[in-house]
Scaffold this motif. Structure first.
Motif, PDB file in Angstrom:
ATOM      1  N   UNK A  87      -6.164  12.230  -6.612  1.00  0.00           N
ATOM      2  CA  UNK A  87      -6.336  11.017  -5.823  1.00  0.00           C
ATOM      3  C   UNK A  87      -5.133  10.792  -4.926  1.00  0.00           C
ATOM      4  N   UNK A  88      -3.978  11.055  -5.488  1.00  0.00           N
ATOM      5  CA  UNK A  88      -2.766  10.782  -4.720  1.00  0.00           C
ATOM      6  C   UNK A  88      -2.680  11.687  -3.500  1.00  0.00           C
ATOM      7  N   UNK A 123      -4.482   3.673  -7.281  1.00  0.00           N
ATOM      8  CA  UNK A 123      -4.445   4.564  -6.128  1.00  0.00           C
ATOM      9  C   UNK A 123      -5.719   4.476  -5.299  1.00  0.00           C
ATOM     10  N   UNK A 142      -4.391  -2.090   7.977  1.00  0.00           N
ATOM     11  CA  UNK A 142      -3.937  -1.721   9.325  1.00  0.00           C
ATOM     12  C   UNK A 142      -4.148  -2.870  10.285  1.00  0.00           C
ATOM     13  N   UNK A 183      -4.545  10.141   3.727  1.00  0.00           N
ATOM     14  CA  UNK A 183      -5.059   9.010   4.502  1.00  0.00           C
ATOM     15  C   UNK A 183      -3.940   8.140   5.045  1.00  0.00           C
ATOM     16  N   UNK A 184      -2.915   7.987   4.225  1.00  0.00           N
ATOM     17  CA  UNK A 184      -1.800   7.154   4.658  1.00  0.00           C
ATOM     18  C   UNK A 184      -1.167   7.725   5.919  1.00  0.00           C
ATOM     19  N   UNK A 243      -3.375   7.183   8.897  1.00  0.00           N
ATOM     20  CA  UNK A 243      -3.317   5.843   9.457  1.00  0.00           C
ATOM     21  C   UNK A 243      -2.009   5.596  10.180  1.00  0.00           C
ATOM     22  N   UNK A 288      -6.407   0.759   2.946  1.00  0.00           N
ATOM     23  CA  UNK A 288      -5.659   1.216   4.126  1.00  0.00           C
ATOM     24  C   UNK A 288      -6.232   0.684   5.430  1.00  0.00           C
ATOM     25  N   UNK A 332      -1.845   4.304  13.971  1.00  0.00           N
ATOM     26  CA  UNK A 332      -1.131   3.113  14.437  1.00  0.00           C
ATOM     27  C   UNK A 332      -0.099   3.503  15.487  1.00  0.00           C
ATOM     28  N   UNK A 340      -5.615   1.529  -3.282  1.00  0.00           N
ATOM     29  CA  UNK A 340      -4.734   1.709  -2.138  1.00  0.00           C
ATOM     30  C   UNK A 340      -5.434   2.405  -0.987  1.00  0.00           C
ATOM     31  N   UNK A 341      -6.185   3.470  -1.309  1.00  0.00           N
ATOM     32  CA  UNK A 341      -6.876   4.212  -0.255  1.00  0.00           C
ATOM     33  C   UNK A 341      -7.842   3.307   0.488  1.00  0.00           C
ATOM     34  N   UNK A 361       2.386   1.741  -3.380  1.00  0.00           N
ATOM     35  CA  UNK A 361       1.425   2.312  -4.326  1.00  0.00           C
ATOM     36  C   UNK A 361       1.315   3.809  -4.097  1.00  0.00           C
ATOM     37  N   UNK A 362       1.240   4.212  -2.834  1.00  0.00           N
ATOM     38  CA  UNK A 362       1.108   5.636  -2.535  1.00  0.00           C
ATOM     39  C   UNK A 362       2.294   6.419  -3.077  1.00  0.00           C
ATOM     40  N   UNK A 363       3.468   5.790  -3.039  1.00  0.00           N
ATOM     41  CA  UNK A 363       4.666   6.533  -3.416  1.00  0.00           C
ATOM     42  C   UNK A 363       4.872   6.623  -4.921  1.00  0.00           C
ATOM     43  N   UNK A 364       4.669   5.511  -5.638  1.00  0.00           N
ATOM     44  CA  UNK A 364       5.105   5.530  -7.035  1.00  0.00           C
ATOM     45  C   UNK A 364       4.016   5.390  -8.081  1.00  0.00           C
ATOM     46  N   UNK A 365       2.827   4.935  -7.690  1.00  0.00           N
ATOM     47  CA  UNK A 365       1.861   4.655  -8.742  1.00  0.00           C
ATOM     48  C   UNK A 365       1.174   5.920  -9.214  1.00  0.00           C
ATOM     49  N   UNK A 396      -5.172  12.735  -1.724  1.00  0.00           N
ATOM     50  CA  UNK A 396      -6.011  12.097  -0.719  1.00  0.00           C
ATOM     51  C   UNK A 396      -5.328  10.870  -0.131  1.00  0.00           C
ATOM     52  N   UNK A 397      -4.687  10.125  -1.030  1.00  0.00           N
ATOM     53  CA  UNK A 397      -4.038   8.890  -0.613  1.00  0.00           C
ATOM     54  C   UNK A 397      -2.971   9.171   0.445  1.00  0.00           C
ATOM     55  N   UNK A 398      -2.108  10.132   0.117  1.00  0.00           N
ATOM     56  CA  UNK A 398      -1.030  10.435   1.059  1.00  0.00           C
ATOM     57  C   UNK A 398      -1.601  10.927   2.375  1.00  0.00           C
ATOM     58  N   UNK A 453       0.829  -1.201   0.000  1.00  0.00           N
ATOM     59  CA  UNK A 453       0.000   0.000   0.000  1.00  0.00           C
ATOM     60  C   UNK A 453       0.866   1.254   0.000  1.00  0.00           C
ATOM     61  N   UNK A 454       1.895   1.239   0.821  1.00  0.00           N
ATOM     62  CA  UNK A 454       2.786   2.406   0.870  1.00  0.00           C
ATOM     63  C   UNK A 454       3.500   2.585  -0.465  1.00  0.00           C
TER      64      UNK A 454
END
Lengths: 434, 325
Positions: free
Chosen positions: B13-14, A310, A321, B20-21, B24, A317, B28, A313-314, A300-304, B16-18, A297-298
């Motif tokens: 989208x990215x 994407x 976890x 949410x990441x 999380x 998450x 954690x 991936x969201x 995907x967040x970084x490079x896709x 939002x993705x970052x 998942x991480x």
């Protein structure tokens, strides 16, 4: 890299023309929403609401959340009705798409596929009940469901009549036209049922499950753990649960020996079994579920840069976890993907090898204490060693390493999608011109 | 043209993705704090329990009896030996409230705990409730005193309550019941023949697999006649073997005769007290057997009575070391 992308794209195009793979891809797309909902429910259920899980023990959720057990029952039901029946749904959808591929009656085929699957695996029928809690109905049976549906679809191809029934012929003609393939399917399913019955009689099922799941319950040889980690990844790639389940790890002799020794000597450093499935596999190879999905998942967040990846991936998450990788398994899909099998094997393997080495060098202590099921991946070794900061740091470093392992594969996947889309656009343009 | 639009969507989208990441990740991370707290407390708890040397004897009286039932027996135990056992009496009320009377003296490793119930009536439905109440009391005692093993004694219905407790409620990896003694326990209520099983006996036989296998069990029967102890038929007490034999590690049946062998007198019976000393309690008290005690106040008659008592103890050993019969 480009050559690899080219090769993968060519392979994807070739394979998508094979009927089974085509059906697999389309079925998986249909199943995905249910797997997603089910995974969310499972994450909430197992991670937060179950009494002996992470939420129940660490967050003391039963002390302050109102209607806790009712909520738990609700989410457990939701999990069961989605993930718990996913193989049956897979059989239905796979039969439909196969029949559709050959222009046969897909709606009837779907129902027949589903019923055939139930027929084969509900071998324990008592007088009035259909026992619908076979473990094969869950994610572990998805591949099997696909295969059964595919076979039923093929039977419809052979025995069924064409699809010009809705408009031209009256309804009864359609029903009677469906009889030959339905009967053929049920006949094949009965043979399958007899085979499963014989299987159960000889208790081969138990032997196989034992061999598969409990083989080295609490095994304590470094090499065996390494091998089993690889086996676990391969089986997980097929949708199955691998050997070394958590339950048998915490009930094993090795675990109790370690725990006793740690309690007696007030220290976890000098325990008898340093390399067990618990200390290595469950502590370090579970960062986000099978195949270290959190790292994926991480990555995907970084490079896709591919939109739907994407999005996937969201939505993954939250389950990831709590160590549930269902959405990724079905969504990417990791299931039967020749691309992703490599990192799925490599990442946990690297974790286990490095963790084992560090434990051998006495840099970090092995995990000996019980960790409540559902604990987020990176925290597992931290809790298992009763708060050893070194273990936490190692967990995080291994996570970073896994991300690095996954990044090239995500890039290739993106590349393949780009090429495929380009091809499609070119085709549309050419068709438009012509 | 399609291309520019496609490049825009991934970026949004990215973002939002970052977001949410990172959300999380923080989640954690923050979960790590209560997790650490939990594991420290848990390990400390386990350590205390593991290293505990406390090994109490927990007794349950029969129907219509209270938590004061064993006062005489404890008095005898304490007077005969050189070790004094603390006596802690627990009462469980119907609404779940638990009260304590007495205390465990510091340094006493083998206290006697008696658990009585507000509902001490006879009958299977009451036994079921009493087993549940015992489960509540046991949990509280286990949490408070953190022992890792105990010995159990049940008189009359107390033995039934223990049986049901072991089958339905006792499920603790950290605590072992080393020994169980049931005294005049009517496993088949008033039925003397095994061919007429009461519902309770049938249920207990059905669930026998859940009884801990590492226990040593003694089933003691009293006698007034050859068939009963005045309240319970011998056949009913003997029915216990269908539950415990071939399930627990050792199973021994003992018959006690002589004076004080009627049903309600059994807890004070000298032989029973001796059996408890010999088989259940951990430490030797220097309690002398009745034969050595003889002579005494009433001269010859008392001596011969005591001797008769001793020789009448009919010990039937059905040891079960896993050997096939």
């Amino acid at each position: 890299m480009n050559k690899l992308v080219d090769w993968m794209t060519a392979w994807m195009i070739r394979v998508q023309q094979k009927s089974f793979y085509y059906v697999l891809r389309k079925t998986v797309i249909i199943l995905f929403p249910f797997v997603l909902i089910g995974s969310f429910a499972k994450a909430v259920n197992r991670g937060l609401l179950v009494k002996n899980g992470f939420g129940g023990q660490v967050l003391h959720i039963y002390k302050w959340l109102p209607y806790c057990s009712k909520l738990q029952k609700f989410f457990a039901s939701l999990e069961f009705l989605t993930l718990g029946l996913i193989a049956v749904l897979a059989a239905y959808q796979s039969a439909r798409y196969t029949a559709k591929l050959y222009g046969k009656d897909d709606q009837v085929a779907g129902i027949t596929g589903m019923l055939s699957f139930l027929l084969i695996f509900s071998a324990r029928l008592s007088a009035n009940d259909l026992i619908a809690t076979n473990w094969l109905f869950k994610m572990q049976g998805v591949l099997l469901g696909l295969v059964v549906g595919y076979i039923v679809g093929q039977l419809f191809r052979v025995f069924g009549r064409g699809r010009n029934y809705e408009v031209v012929e009256p309804i009864m003609h359609r029903s009677f036209a469906a009889f030959p393939p339905i009967l053929a399917s049920f006949f094949v399913a009965s043979v399958g049922m007899a085979v499963t019955w014989a299987f159960n009689r000889m208790q081969l099922g138990e032997i196989l499950t034992d061999a598969l799941q409990n083989s080295e319950g609490g095994s304590h040889e470094f090499l065996i753990i390494v091998v089993l980690t690889v086996v676990n990844s391969i089986l997980g790639w097929l949708g199955l649960n691998g050997p070394m389940p958590y339950r048998s790890a915490v009930n094993s002799d090795a675990f109790y020996d370690n725990l006793e020794s740690a309690l007696k000597h007030n220290s976890a450093w000098y325990v008898p079994h340093k390399y067990t499935d618990y200390t290595l596999f469950h502590s370090f190879a579970h960062l986000g579920g099978m195949g270290c999905a959190l790292a994926l998942v991480i990555a995907i967040a970084l490079v896709s840069h591919h939109h739907s990846t994407n999005m996937l991936g969201i939505w993954s998450l939250f389950p990831v976890t709590f160590n549930i990788n269902g959405p990724l398994l079905i969504g990417l899909p990791i299931l039967l993907s020749p691309l992703y099998i490599v990192p799925v094997i490599l990442a946990p393997l690297a974790n286990v090898l490095i963790a084992g080495g560090l434990i051998a060098l006495k840099i970090i202590p092995p995990s000996v204490f019980v960790v409540p099921p559902g604990t987020p991946g990176p925290l597992i070794s931290f809790i298992g060693t009763n708060g050893n900061v070194g273990s936490l740091i190692v967990s995080l470093l291994l996570l970073a390493l896994d991300v690095l392992i996954y990044i090239p594969f995500v890039r290739v996947s993106d590349g393949v999608y780009d090429r495929l889309e380009e091809r499609k656009r070119k085709e549309l343009k050419n068709n438009g011109k012509a | 043209m399609e291309k520019p639009k496609e490049n825009k969507r991934p970026v949004k989208v990215k973002r939002w993705f970052v977001f949410f990441l990172l959300l999380f990740v923080c989640l954690v991370w923050s979960l790590g704090v209560p997790a650490l707290h939990w594991t420290k407390a848990n390990v400390k708890n386990m350590r205390t329990r593991y290293n505990s040397t406390l090994s109490p004897v927990i007794m349950i009286p029969g129907s219509s009896a209270t938590q004061n039932r064993f006062d005489d027996m404890v008095h005898i135990l304490n007077s005969k030996g050189n070790k004094k056992h603390s006596l802690l009496k627990v009462k469980v009320y119907n609404n779940g409230r638990i009260t304590y009377d007495g205390k465990i003296h510091p340094g006493d490793n083998e206290p006697i705990i008696v658990v009585g119930f507000q509902n001490n009536k006879d009958g299977y439905s009451n036994i079921k409730k009493q087993a549940y109440f015992f489960h509540l009391a046991f949990n509280q005692l286990s949490d408070k005193y953190k022992f890792n093993n105990f010995k159990a004694i049940g008189h009359s219905n107390g033995g039934l309550i223990y049986t049901r407790f072991f089958e339905k409620y006792f499920d603790d990896d950290e605590i072992t019941c080393k020994k169980l003694m049931t005294i005049a326990t009517p496993y088949n209520f008033s039925e003397s023949s095994i061919s007429h099983k009461t519902q309770m006996l049938a249920d207990m036989i059905k669930d026998r697999q859940k009884i801990p296998e590492d226990m040593t069990v003694y089933s003691v029967a009293g006698t007034e006649s050859y068939e009963s102890d005045g309240r319970v038929p011998e056949g009913s007490v003997r029915a216990g073997k269908y539950i415990y034999q071939n399930q627990v590690q050792h199973f021994t049946e003992i018959t006690v005769t002589g004076s004080d062998a009627q049903h309600s007198d059994l807890p004070q019976n000298k032989q029973i007290v001796q059996l408890i000393q010999q088989y259940i309690l951990d430490f030797n008290h220097g309690f002398r057997s009745p034969q050595q005690q003889g002579g005494g106040s009433n001269g010859g008659k008392q001596a011969s009575e005591n001797a008769k008592e001793a020789s009448n103890a009919n010990v039937l050993l059905t040891g079960d070391d896993g050997s096939q019969h």
